[in-house]
Design an enzyme around this catalytic site. Structure first.
Site, PDB file in Angstrom:
ATOM      1  N   HIS A  68      60.966  45.581 -35.487  1.00 30.98           N
ATOM      2  CA  HIS A  68      60.985  46.755 -34.620  1.00 30.98           C
ATOM      3  C   HIS A  68      61.775  46.441 -33.348  1.00 30.98           C
ATOM      4  CE1 HIS A  68      57.195  48.746 -36.522  1.00 30.98           C
ATOM      5  NE2 HIS A  68      58.141  48.481 -37.400  1.00 30.98           N
ATOM      6  N   GLU A  70      61.181  46.862 -30.147  1.00 32.53           N
ATOM      7  CA  GLU A  70      60.483  46.174 -29.065  1.00 32.53           C
ATOM      8  C   GLU A  70      60.225  44.708 -29.405  1.00 32.53           C
ATOM      9  OE1 GLU A  70      59.525  48.693 -31.072  1.00 32.53           O
ATOM     10  OE2 GLU A  70      57.445  49.230 -30.653  1.00 32.53           O
ATOM     11  N   CYS A  96      54.025  50.700 -32.455  1.00 28.19           N
ATOM     12  CA  CYS A  96      52.962  50.540 -33.433  1.00 28.19           C
ATOM     13  C   CYS A  96      51.939  49.532 -32.892  1.00 28.19           C
ATOM     14  CB  CYS A  96      53.539  50.048 -34.771  1.00 28.19           C
ATOM     15  SG  CYS A  96      54.134  48.342 -34.725  1.00 28.19           S
ATOM     16  N   CYS A  99      53.365  45.860 -32.538  1.00 29.99           N
ATOM     17  CA  CYS A  99      54.228  45.698 -31.364  1.00 29.99           C
ATOM     18  C   CYS A  99      53.424  45.814 -30.073  1.00 29.99           C
ATOM     19  CB  CYS A  99      55.372  46.700 -31.395  1.00 29.99           C
ATOM     20  SG  CYS A  99      56.586  46.294 -32.677  1.00 29.99           S
TER      21      CYS A  99
END
Length: 142
Positions: A68, A70, A96, A99
């Site tokens: 992802h 991040e 999510c 993360c």
């Protein structure tokens, strides 16, 4: 519009531009880490270094090893020797839960996101950890 809000809007615009670097077809996500008014890291969703730049399988399902945005930004700042402690994360999509855990452990104190995700457990965990979370509606709705 106050100065902080102007910077929030501009950093979010930059995160959206950075998302365009993603090879993912289903959703392109971008992230910027900002500390003391300086961008200290950036990321977009995609495969780990050295992997083929293909995010989805033949059924258009995300491959399990896709990172992802991040997570990319946080691991990138860790490799740089800079500290994300006290930083703000600008991300095009709400994080999510996985993360969110990284965000908490990285010492990030504020998260600004521009698009809601169907699951809210990541946002809920950030708030439970005392991290300031702000939704900043942006004109890019896709």
């Amino acid at each position: 519009m106050d100065k902080e809000r102007k910077f929030d809007v501009r950093y979010m615009q930059m995160a959206r531009i950075w998302a365009e670097n993603s090879y993912c077809v289903r959703r392109k996500v971008g992230a910027l880490l900002v500390k003391n008014n300086m961008i200290i890291s950036d990321g977009f969703n995609g495969t780990p270094s050295g992997f083929d730049n293909r995010c989805e399988d033949e059924n258009n399902v995300s491959l399990p090893y896709v990172l992802h945005a991040e997570a990319n930004a946080i691991t990138k700042v860790a490799r740089s020797g800079n500290s994300s402690d006290g930083a703000t994360l600008y991300i095009t999509d709400s994080p999510c839960i996985e993360c969110a855990k990284l965000i908490i452990q990285a010492g990030i104190k504020r998260v600004v996101y521009g698009r809601h995700y169907r699951l809210t457990d990541g946002i809920e965990l950030l708030k439970k950890a005392g991290i300031e979370v702000e939704y900043l509606e942006t004109e890019n709705k896709n």
